[in-house]
Design a protein around this motif. Structure first.
Motif, PDB file in Angstrom:
ATOM      1  N   SER A 101      43.128  22.785 -22.478  1.00  0.00           N
ATOM      2  CA  SER A 101      43.545  21.822 -23.485  1.00  0.00           C
ATOM      3  C   SER A 101      44.117  22.536 -24.708  1.00  0.00           C
ATOM      4  O   SER A 101      43.542  23.521 -25.173  1.00  0.00           O
ATOM      5  CB  SER A 101      42.354  20.955 -23.898  1.00  0.00           C
ATOM      6  N   THR A 102      45.235  22.038 -25.221  1.00  0.00           N
ATOM      7  CA  THR A 102      45.817  22.645 -26.424  1.00  0.00           C
ATOM      8  C   THR A 102      45.051  22.225 -27.674  1.00  0.00           C
ATOM      9  O   THR A 102      44.960  22.981 -28.628  1.00  0.00           O
ATOM     10  CB  THR A 102      47.304  22.260 -26.575  1.00  0.00           C
ATOM     11  N   SER A 103      44.477  21.020 -27.672  1.00  0.00           N
ATOM     12  CA  SER A 103      43.740  20.548 -28.851  1.00  0.00           C
ATOM     13  C   SER A 103      42.283  20.993 -28.851  1.00  0.00           C
ATOM     14  O   SER A 103      41.664  21.050 -29.907  1.00  0.00           O
ATOM     15  CB  SER A 103      43.816  19.024 -28.953  1.00  0.00           C
ATOM     16  N   LYS A 104      41.754  21.297 -27.665  1.00  0.00           N
ATOM     17  CA  LYS A 104      40.355  21.740 -27.542  1.00  0.00           C
ATOM     18  C   LYS A 104      40.333  22.965 -26.622  1.00  0.00           C
ATOM     19  O   LYS A 104      40.120  22.831 -25.416  1.00  0.00           O
ATOM     20  CB  LYS A 104      39.495  20.621 -26.971  1.00  0.00           C
ATOM     21  N   PRO A 105      40.544  24.161 -27.164  1.00  0.00           N
ATOM     22  CA  PRO A 105      40.694  25.354 -26.324  1.00  0.00           C
ATOM     23  C   PRO A 105      39.443  25.736 -25.535  1.00  0.00           C
ATOM     24  O   PRO A 105      39.506  26.616 -24.690  1.00  0.00           O
ATOM     25  CB  PRO A 105      41.077  26.445 -27.326  1.00  0.00           C
ATOM     26  N   TRP A 106      38.343  25.073 -25.746  1.00  0.00           N
ATOM     27  CA  TRP A 106      37.111  25.298 -24.977  1.00  0.00           C
ATOM     28  C   TRP A 106      37.039  24.381 -23.749  1.00  0.00           C
ATOM     29  O   TRP A 106      36.093  24.408 -22.991  1.00  0.00           O
ATOM     30  CB  TRP A 106      35.881  25.049 -25.859  1.00  0.00           C
ATOM     31  N   LEU A 107      38.114  23.589 -23.528  1.00  0.00           N
ATOM     32  CA  LEU A 107      38.123  22.558 -22.493  1.00  0.00           C
ATOM     33  C   LEU A 107      39.165  22.844 -21.427  1.00  0.00           C
ATOM     34  O   LEU A 107      40.344  23.018 -21.734  1.00  0.00           O
ATOM     35  CB  LEU A 107      38.415  21.196 -23.146  1.00  0.00           C
ATOM     36  N   GLY A 108      38.730  22.894 -20.182  1.00  0.00           N
ATOM     37  CA  GLY A 108      39.639  23.006 -19.051  1.00  0.00           C
ATOM     38  C   GLY A 108      39.824  21.641 -18.411  1.00  0.00           C
ATOM     39  O   GLY A 108      38.869  20.866 -18.282  1.00  0.00           O
ATOM     40  N   VAL A 109      41.047  21.336 -18.009  1.00  0.00           N
ATOM     41  CA  VAL A 109      41.369  20.033 -17.433  1.00  0.00           C
ATOM     42  C   VAL A 109      41.940  20.245 -16.031  1.00  0.00           C
ATOM     43  O   VAL A 109      42.893  21.003 -15.852  1.00  0.00           O
ATOM     44  CB  VAL A 109      42.398  19.280 -18.310  1.00  0.00           C
ATOM     45  N   ILE A 110      41.326  19.581 -15.075  1.00  0.00           N
ATOM     46  CA  ILE A 110      41.795  19.632 -13.690  1.00  0.00           C
ATOM     47  C   ILE A 110      42.261  18.237 -13.305  1.00  0.00           C
ATOM     48  O   ILE A 110      41.549  17.253 -13.508  1.00  0.00           O
ATOM     49  CB  ILE A 110      40.668  20.063 -12.715  1.00  0.00           C
ATOM     50  N   ARG A 111      43.473  18.153 -12.748  1.00  0.00           N
ATOM     51  CA  ARG A 111      43.963  16.911 -12.159  1.00  0.00           C
ATOM     52  C   ARG A 111      44.127  17.188 -10.683  1.00  0.00           C
ATOM     53  O   ARG A 111      44.795  18.152 -10.291  1.00  0.00           O
ATOM     54  CB  ARG A 111      45.295  16.504 -12.810  1.00  0.00           C
ATOM     55  N   TRP A 112      43.473  16.355  -9.860  1.00  0.00           N
ATOM     56  CA  TRP A 112      43.462  16.616  -8.425  1.00  0.00           C
ATOM     57  C   TRP A 112      43.426  15.338  -7.616  1.00  0.00           C
ATOM     58  O   TRP A 112      43.082  14.274  -8.118  1.00  0.00           O
ATOM     59  CB  TRP A 112      42.323  17.526  -8.046  1.00  0.00           C
ATOM     60  N   THR A 113      43.852  15.457  -6.351  1.00  0.00           N
ATOM     61  CA  THR A 113      43.756  14.328  -5.431  1.00  0.00           C
ATOM     62  C   THR A 113      42.641  14.608  -4.441  1.00  0.00           C
ATOM     63  O   THR A 113      42.400  15.758  -4.059  1.00  0.00           O
ATOM     64  CB  THR A 113      45.072  14.085  -4.658  1.00  0.00           C
ATOM     65  N   TRP A 114      41.967  13.530  -4.078  1.00  0.00           N
ATOM     66  CA  TRP A 114      40.943  13.581  -3.036  1.00  0.00           C
ATOM     67  C   TRP A 114      41.393  12.642  -1.925  1.00  0.00           C
ATOM     68  O   TRP A 114      41.767  11.504  -2.183  1.00  0.00           O
ATOM     69  CB  TRP A 114      39.600  13.096  -3.545  1.00  0.00           C
ATOM     70  N   ARG A 115      41.363  13.134  -0.700  1.00  0.00           N
ATOM     71  CA  ARG A 115      41.708  12.311   0.462  1.00  0.00           C
ATOM     72  C   ARG A 115      40.600  12.463   1.485  1.00  0.00           C
ATOM     73  O   ARG A 115      40.307  13.570   1.951  1.00  0.00           O
ATOM     74  CB  ARG A 115      43.055  12.754   1.052  1.00  0.00           C
TER      75      ARG A 115
END
Length: 145
Positions: free
Chosen positions: A109-123
């Motif tokens: 995250s650019t606003s919260k550098p302690w935060l990782g963001v994962i976007r994923w699909t589940w099938r």
């Protein structure tokens, strides 16, 4: 797995998980009390030609597979939600379900550098490789200091 392990393009499989009729009925009686999930005799003559699992039960199975295969021991702590969820085919008693996870995006995250963001699909697919669940989720991970 750690946030760093979940890079764009990563594919992960989990399962299989066997779905029992008793579990379908138990879940539905508690959370989705509709006859095609709870009454095997009536369901036989219904549009689905038998008992089927609640879509939310199907989501719970996928979540359990993700939690024990990917998130256990990770820094995961929240999800802001799903972009979509689809149940293209029903889950039936004795189905063997396998989860396929594909990481679409992994960023800090650019606003919260302690935060990782994962976007994923589940099938989630059954033993015949028929898709029974598709969703896109975003998950948040606390990054190491």
């Amino acid at each position: 797995m750690k946030f760093e392990d979940l890079h764009r393009g990563r594919h992960i499989e989990a399962g299989p998980a066997c779905v029992l009729a008793a579990e379908i009925i138990e879940f539905a009686r508690k959370f989705d009390n509709q006859w095609f999930h709870t009454d095997p005799m009536r369901a036989e003559s219904g549009v689905w030609n038998g008992l089927i699992a609640s879509g939310f039960h199907t989501c719970s199975i996928a979540m359990q597979l993700v939690a024990t295969t990917i998130l256990e021991g990770s820094e995961s702590y929240a999800s802001p939600g799903l972009a979509y969820v689809k149940w293209p085919h029903p889950v039936r008693p004795n189905d063997l379900l396998t989860l396929h996870v594909d990481v679409l995006e992994s960023k800090v995250s650019t606003s919260k550098p302690w935060l990782g963001v994962i976007r994923w699909t589940w099938r989630l697919v059954n033993q015949n490789d028929v898709t029974v669940l598709e969703l896109e989720a975003t998950s948040l991970f606390k990054l190491a200091a």
